[in-house]
Write an enzyme that holds these catalytic residues in place. Structure first.
Site, PDB file in Angstrom:
ATOM      1  CB  SER A 164      -0.943   0.001   1.198  1.00  0.00           C
ATOM      2  OG  SER A 164      -0.211  -0.158   2.396  1.00  0.00           O
TER       3      SER A 164
ATOM      4  CG  HIS B 257      -3.906  -1.327  -1.780  1.00  0.00           C
ATOM      5  ND1 HIS B 257      -4.378  -0.040  -1.750  1.00  0.00           N
ATOM      6  CD2 HIS B 257      -3.610  -1.636  -0.493  1.00  0.00           C
ATOM      7  CE1 HIS B 257      -4.347   0.418  -0.515  1.00  0.00           C
ATOM      8  NE2 HIS B 257      -3.888  -0.535   0.271  1.00  0.00           N
TER       9      HIS B 257
ATOM     10  CE  LYS C  19      -7.389  -0.558   0.950  1.00  0.00           C
ATOM     11  NZ  LYS C  19      -7.464   0.672   1.765  1.00  0.00           N
TER      12      LYS C  19
HETATM   13  C1  LIG Z   1      -3.073  -4.182   2.680  1.00  0.00           C
HETATM   14  C2  LIG Z   1      -4.299  -3.746   3.401  1.00  0.00           C
HETATM   15  N1  LIG Z   1      -5.035  -4.652   4.062  1.00  0.00           N
HETATM   16  C3  LIG Z   1      -6.154  -4.295   4.722  1.00  0.00           C
HETATM   17  C4  LIG Z   1      -6.584  -2.987   4.758  1.00  0.00           C
HETATM   18  C5  LIG Z   1      -7.788  -2.642   5.593  1.00  0.00           C
HETATM   19  O1  LIG Z   1      -8.893  -2.374   4.823  1.00  0.00           O
HETATM   20  P1  LIG Z   1     -10.158  -1.613   5.406  1.00  0.00           P
HETATM   21  O2  LIG Z   1     -10.006  -0.189   5.060  1.00  0.00           O
HETATM   22  O3  LIG Z   1     -11.303  -2.268   4.693  1.00  0.00           O
HETATM   23  O4  LIG Z   1     -10.237  -1.865   6.879  1.00  0.00           O
HETATM   24  C6  LIG Z   1      -5.866  -2.020   4.049  1.00  0.00           C
HETATM   25  C7  LIG Z   1      -6.310  -0.621   3.939  1.00  0.00           C
HETATM   26  O5  LIG Z   1      -6.431   0.150   4.809  1.00  0.00           O
HETATM   27  C8  LIG Z   1      -4.680  -2.407   3.386  1.00  0.00           C
HETATM   28  O6  LIG Z   1      -3.933  -1.486   2.762  1.00  0.00           O
END
Ligand SMILES: Cc1ncc(COP(=O)(O)O)c(C=O)c1O
Lengths: 407, 78
Positions: free
Chosen positions: A185, A213, A244
């Site tokens: 990310s 992502h 996302k």
């Molecule tokens: C790699 C990764 N996993 C999980 C998440 C968590 O997602 P969420 O925003 O749905 O809690 C994110 C983003 O914040 C992320 O970048």
């Protein structure tokens, strides 16, 4: 001394940014106008840091489905599925996800963060071994702490280091679970999944990929890095988020594991939190249909991402290793990054300021995320603003025209 | 073992360090979280072992580190 005084170190770093008039935690938009524009300080501002990869947050069908479901079934479920039951929308969304991935089972969580907490803390337990990439997202680290497995960290995107660590465990009892991300990310780099899958096969480990992502971004049909790398059969569990590319909120896990449904009675971050509201499930389901029906979204997304990446790279900015819809520019230090970020915002461009300890190698990053909904004009305007601020801060080595000419 | 550890500290920090059993790895050597991670990985390479994260969290001084490495090497880790 207050009870929070132990965190004073973080306050110092934040105060140092504030001293330069940089306040990344208090960006208040008067309104959000579209997937790619908001009103900030009364001014139209390009949004280039919202992970809205397919630009579906304002899709009229997604909105319509959310409105219908909300009118028909109310604003919330007011409890967990264990306590308040499963709505039709939960079941149908899980079926749609399983069908999309060609897997037997799917389970929906209230956020992607909770999906990682739940899955990682439950798949492995005491006496098992959890192998994490060193640059894993906070939700993966937190999930590893919620469970009882031994946690071993391997060097970022380094299958040899992973292999070495699994070899050291030879003869030690317990399951091994490898966890990697599709697209990381912060820098937008992908995991070397083919090589990691080979390590998994050779060592008898399980493999989980967080496609947060990369869902709707990579792969012929948008299933993510596992599809793009041609190793879906080696991936035992896929975790992802609705927040996302699907433009809403929520998380999921899909798998072919025969007793997958056991998770529903042992996974605490699934059992002890309210389930997603009907409107969210309805818009997410519709967004998944769009993702499947409109591959052109991914083509536009990659066109935009490549244009931004190539443009910034040609200007001499230090970008990540590959063009993906996350493009990050590495800054020499936190203050410069903060000032650069603030000048971008004041010039009409919103991106993310990413600073230690949230960043790999403690880098200070200007992180952008690109949408299929951006027009070429918006990408070029963003490049112009980067060039302008870069010039003012003495960064630019080469001319932005060269970048445009190269495309 | 302490000499090897000192050499690894120097390699990670890029400057000579004097250490004793009581040296606090974060406080006395001024390492940030990234430095600690790089240092732990260098130690892991050198001794051909993995230090699980919960063990890393318990290590504060050089003596703690030596004990962890010895236990993991001999397979007597708790
Ligand atoms: C790699 C990764 N996993 C999980 C998440 C968590 O997602 P969420 O925003 O749905 O809690 C994110 C983003 O914040 C992320 O970048």
């Amino acid at each position: 001394m207050t009870i929070l005084a132990k965190h004073a170190g973080y306050r110092q770093a934040y105060d140092a940014l504030l001293a330069h008039g940089v306040d990344p935690l208090n960006v208040r938009f008067d309104s959000v106008l579209s997937p790619t524009e908001g009103l900030w300080n009364g001014r139209r501002t390009i949004l280039l840091g919202t992970n809205n990869y397919l630009g579906l947050t304002f899709d009229s069908d997604c909105i319509e489905r959310a409105v219908e479901a909300t009118r028909g079934q109310g604003t919330g479920t007011t409890g967990s599925r264990v306590a308040n039951g499963t709505y039709d929308g939960h079941k149908r969304l899980e079926e749609a996800l399983a069908d999309f991935y060609g897997r037997e089972h799917a389970m929906v969580f209230s956020t992607g963060y909770q999906a990682n907490l739940g899955v990682l803390s439950t798949l492995v337990g005491r006496g098992d071994h959890l192998m994490l990439d060193a640059d894993s997202h906070a939700s993966i680290y937190d999930g590893s702490r919620l469970g009882m497995a031994e946690v071993i960290r391997f060097r970022h995107n380094n299958p040899d280091d992973l292999y070495k660590r699994l070899r050291r465990l030879e003869g030690v009892p317990g399951d091994r679970l490898i966890v990697v991300e599709g697209i990381y990310s912060m820098l937008g780099d992908t995991a070397p999944l083919k090589e990691i899958a080979a390590v998994k096969r050779e060592t008898g480990a399980y493999l989980l990929v967080d496609e947060a992502h990369s869902l709707g971004v990579l792969g012929r049909t948008g299933r993510g890095l596992a599809e793009a790398a041609g190793v879906e059969a080696d991936v035992d569990f896929i975790v992802g988020t609705f927040s996302k590319s699907l433009g809403s909120v929520g998380g999921f896990c899909v798998s072919d594991s025969p007793d997958f449904d056991l998770l529903r009675i042992v996974c605490r971050p699934y059992m002890f939190t309210a389930s997603l509201p009907p409107g969210v499930m309805a818009s997410t389901h519709e967004a998944l249909k769009k993702l499947r029906a409109e591959p052109a979204l991914r083509v536009n997304l990659m066109r935009n991402a490549t244009r931004l990446y190539d443009g910034l790279t040609a200007m001499g900015f230090q970008t990540g290793p590959e063009p993906n819809p996350i493009v990050a520019v590495t800054m020499p230090d936190q203050t410069t990054a903060g000032v650069f970020w603030k000048m971008l915002l004041e010039s009409g461009l919103y991106i993310n300021l990413a600073v230690p300890p949230a960043t790999p190698a403690n880098a200070s990053l200007l992180r952008t995320s690109i949408s299929a909904a951006h027009t070429i004009q918006q990408i070029d305007t963003a490049l112009d603003i980067f060039a302008d601020v870069g010039r003012k801060l003495g960064f630019l080595q080469s001319d932005r025209r060269r970048a445009a000419g190269a495309l | 073992m302490r000499d090897d550890i000192a050499a690894i500290f120097e390699q990670v920090l890029g400057r000579p360090v004097a250490i004793s059993d009581d040296t606090d790895i974060v406080e006395d050597l001024g390492m940030d979280s990234l430095g600690v991670m790089n240092f732990v990985m260098a130690i892991e390479d050198f001794y051909d072992l993995s230090i699980p994260l919960d063990r890393v969290a318990q290590i504060q001084t050089v003596a703690d580190l030596i004990r962890a490495v010895e236990e993991l090497k001999s397979g007597t880790a708790a």
